[in-house]
Scaffold this active site. Structure first.
Site, PDB file in Angstrom:
ATOM      1  CB  THR A   1     -17.565   4.332   0.953  1.00  0.00           C
ATOM      2  OG1 THR A   1     -17.462   3.319   1.952  1.00  0.00           O
ATOM      3  CG2 THR A   1     -17.227   3.739  -0.387  1.00  0.00           C
TER       4      THR A   1
ATOM      5  CE  LYS B   1     -12.706  -0.068  -8.718  1.00  0.00           C
ATOM      6  NZ  LYS B   1     -11.624  -0.878  -8.082  1.00  0.00           N
TER       7      LYS B   1
ATOM      8  CE1 TYR C   1     -13.688   3.401  -7.853  1.00  0.00           C
ATOM      9  CE2 TYR C   1     -15.864   2.721  -8.579  1.00  0.00           C
ATOM     10  CZ  TYR C   1     -14.786   2.562  -7.730  1.00  0.00           C
ATOM     11  OH  TYR C   1     -14.811   1.572  -6.771  1.00  0.00           O
TER      12      TYR C   1
ATOM     13  CB  VAL D   1      -0.990  -0.446  -7.648  1.00  0.00           C
ATOM     14  CG1 VAL D   1      -1.128  -1.273  -6.387  1.00  0.00           C
ATOM     15  CG2 VAL D   1      -2.009   0.685  -7.704  1.00  0.00           C
TER      16      VAL D   1
ATOM     17  CG  ASP E   1      -2.219   0.741   1.056  1.00  0.00           C
ATOM     18  OD1 ASP E   1      -2.169   1.951   0.789  1.00  0.00           O
ATOM     19  OD2 ASP E   1      -3.291   0.112   1.165  1.00  0.00           O
TER      20      ASP E   1
HETATM   21  N1  LIG Z   1     -16.198   0.484  -0.535  1.00  0.00           N
HETATM   22  C1  LIG Z   1     -16.989   0.292  -1.581  1.00  0.00           C
HETATM   23  O1  LIG Z   1     -18.218   0.544  -1.524  1.00  0.00           O
HETATM   24  C2  LIG Z   1     -16.426  -0.262  -2.862  1.00  0.00           C
HETATM   25  C3  LIG Z   1     -17.315  -0.741  -3.830  1.00  0.00           C
HETATM   26  C4  LIG Z   1     -16.827  -1.291  -5.002  1.00  0.00           C
HETATM   27  C5  LIG Z   1     -15.450  -1.371  -5.192  1.00  0.00           C
HETATM   28  N2  LIG Z   1     -14.582  -0.883  -4.253  1.00  0.00           N
HETATM   29  C6  LIG Z   1     -13.149  -1.024  -4.509  1.00  0.00           C
HETATM   30  O2  LIG Z   1     -12.582  -1.842  -3.506  1.00  0.00           O
HETATM   31  C7  LIG Z   1     -11.184  -1.561  -3.402  1.00  0.00           C
HETATM   32  C8  LIG Z   1     -10.814  -1.402  -1.942  1.00  0.00           C
HETATM   33  O3  LIG Z   1     -11.415  -0.239  -1.421  1.00  0.00           O
HETATM   34  P1  LIG Z   1     -12.035  -0.137   0.029  1.00  0.00           P
HETATM   35  O4  LIG Z   1     -13.399   0.424  -0.131  1.00  0.00           O
HETATM   36  O5  LIG Z   1     -11.850  -1.419   0.736  1.00  0.00           O
HETATM   37  O6  LIG Z   1     -11.189   1.038   0.727  1.00  0.00           O
HETATM   38  P2  LIG Z   1      -9.718   1.086   1.340  1.00  0.00           P
HETATM   39  O7  LIG Z   1      -9.439   2.525   1.570  1.00  0.00           O
HETATM   40  O8  LIG Z   1      -9.533   0.182   2.476  1.00  0.00           O
HETATM   41  O9  LIG Z   1      -8.799   0.486   0.187  1.00  0.00           O
HETATM   42  C9  LIG Z   1      -8.137   1.219  -0.780  1.00  0.00           C
HETATM   43  C10 LIG Z   1      -6.641   1.160  -0.482  1.00  0.00           C
HETATM   44  O10 LIG Z   1      -5.932   1.446  -1.679  1.00  0.00           O
HETATM   45  C11 LIG Z   1      -4.795   2.184  -1.303  1.00  0.00           C
HETATM   46  N3  LIG Z   1      -4.261   2.881  -2.473  1.00  0.00           N
HETATM   47  C12 LIG Z   1      -4.764   3.954  -3.130  1.00  0.00           C
HETATM   48  N4  LIG Z   1      -3.962   4.290  -4.157  1.00  0.00           N
HETATM   49  C13 LIG Z   1      -2.934   3.404  -4.149  1.00  0.00           C
HETATM   50  C14 LIG Z   1      -1.787   3.222  -4.955  1.00  0.00           C
HETATM   51  N5  LIG Z   1      -1.507   4.031  -5.991  1.00  0.00           N
HETATM   52  N6  LIG Z   1      -0.945   2.198  -4.674  1.00  0.00           N
HETATM   53  C15 LIG Z   1      -1.205   1.377  -3.615  1.00  0.00           C
HETATM   54  N7  LIG Z   1      -2.251   1.506  -2.812  1.00  0.00           N
HETATM   55  C16 LIG Z   1      -3.117   2.515  -3.079  1.00  0.00           C
HETATM   56  C17 LIG Z   1      -5.280   3.102  -0.201  1.00  0.00           C
HETATM   57  O11 LIG Z   1      -4.207   3.620   0.563  1.00  0.00           O
HETATM   58  C18 LIG Z   1      -6.195   2.176   0.576  1.00  0.00           C
HETATM   59  O12 LIG Z   1      -5.497   1.511   1.602  1.00  0.00           O
HETATM   60  C19 LIG Z   1     -10.931  -0.324  -4.262  1.00  0.00           C
HETATM   61  O13 LIG Z   1     -10.379  -0.743  -5.501  1.00  0.00           O
HETATM   62  C20 LIG Z   1     -12.318   0.239  -4.466  1.00  0.00           C
HETATM   63  O14 LIG Z   1     -12.428   0.985  -5.661  1.00  0.00           O
HETATM   64  C21 LIG Z   1     -15.047  -0.329  -3.081  1.00  0.00           C
END
Ligand SMILES: NC(=O)c1ccc[n+]([C@@H]2O[C@H](COP(=O)([O-])OP(=O)(O)OC[C@H]3O[C@@H](n4cnc5c(N)ncnc54)[C@H](O)[C@@H]3O)[C@@H](O)[C@H]2O)c1
Length: 256
Positions: free
Chosen positions: A199, A165, A161, A70, A43
């Site tokens: 979120t 996605k 987004y 990433v 991360d």
């Molecule tokens: N929460 C939701 O409702 C939801 C719904 C659909 C998809 N998602 C997707 O799920 C995934 C996880 O998100 P989450 O909601 O668990 O939140 P989260 O904040 O726990 O996870 C996202 C993580 O990605 C890290 N990150 C951001 N940019 C980065 C980079 N360039 N390199 C490495 N790490 C990086 C952040 O520091 C964070 O720890 C994401 O891809 C998000 O788009 C979330």
């Protein structure tokens, strides 16, 4: 012990601190170690990532944090090397890192567009690319790419987004077809609206929360563990005949 003997690398896995709100990566890491896996969390959120990994180690599990952006190929080489050097192999790759990208088409700047494509589409591509050679060495593996319901259907905003996605969804199928004969499975996960660090702020707005609730047949926002359990299934051999598939976990939102 559904993941016994397996080694996993989870991008975006920093938010798994006990007692704090977890993301999918952090919640998955906790379930993975309970199921017998060794995990490397990658991360850009170094402090949270170190804290999550050290808590897991204190609980007696094998867990490491590595700084990973990433969008940077050298960081990926380093992260995969960290997993293999410390734990001997790589069986599971969870491409989970992500950020939000607001705006309708006209509000979307080139910077927002490029940023979304970089972290989601390019990030997942690079993670998959660098996991494959190590999975080949151990006779196969499971790559789990976290897309979204926004990679399946449109909405009134989040243009870049959605596009990014959607790219993850079809990239996963492409890689699945290419590497199926080598027992490397690639699937995408499509979560609906879930409360996570990503979120949390948006959900504090009652109008935004109501907008989401109105669209979910089950009438509630989901929990990170409900996504992490799907990720464990795809990571385990229980999903051995599943590749190129979309696992939708959304309380019925995209069923309508
Ligand atoms: N929460 C939701 O409702 C939801 C719904 C659909 C998809 N998602 C997707 O799920 C995934 C996880 O998100 P989450 O909601 O668990 O939140 P989260 O904040 O726990 O996870 C996202 C993580 O990605 C890290 N990150 C951001 N940019 C980065 C980079 N360039 N390199 C490495 N790490 C990086 C952040 O520091 C964070 O720890 C994401 O891809 C998000 O788009 C979330």
């Amino acid at each position: 012990m559904r993941l016994e003997g397996k080694v996993a690398l989870i991008s975006g896995g920093a938010h798994g601190v006990e007692g704090e709100m977890m993301g999918f990566g952090g919640a998955s890491a906790r379930l993975f170690v309970q199921e017998g896996a060794k995990v490397v969390l990658g991360d850009i959120a170094v402090e949270d990532g170190e804290k999550t990994a050290s808590q897991l180690r204190d609980a007696g599990y094998d867990a490491l944090f590595v700084k990973l952006d990433v969008t940077n190929e050298q960081d990926w080489e380093n992260a995969v090397r960290t997993a293999v050097t410390n734990f001997g192999r790589l069986d599971i790759m969870v491409n989970n890192a992500g950020t939000g990208g607001p705006g309708n088409v006209e509000e979307t700047t080139e910077d927002i567009w490029d940023g979304q494509m970089d972290v989601h589409a390019k990030g997942v591509f690079l993670g998959t690319k660098h996991a494959i050679p190590e999975m080949r060495k151990v006779g196969g593996g499971s790559i789990i790419n976290i897309s979204s319901i926004y990679g399946l259907v449109g909405s009134v905003g989040s243009t870049a987004y959605h596009a990014a996605k959607g790219a993850i969804r079809i990239f996963s199928k492409s890689a699945a077809v290419q590497y199926a004969s080598e027992n490397i499975r690639v699937n995408s996960v499509h979560p609906g609206f879930i409360t996570t660090p990503l979120t949390r702020e948006g959900l504090k707005n009652p109008e935004r929360e109501q907008f989401m609730l109105d669209r979910i047949p089950m009438g509630r926002i989901g929990d990170p563990d409900e996504i992490a359990k799907g990720i464990v299934y795809l990571a385990s051999d229980e999903s051995s005949y599943m590749t190129g598939s979309e696992l939708v976990i959304d309380g019925g939102m995209t069923a309508q």
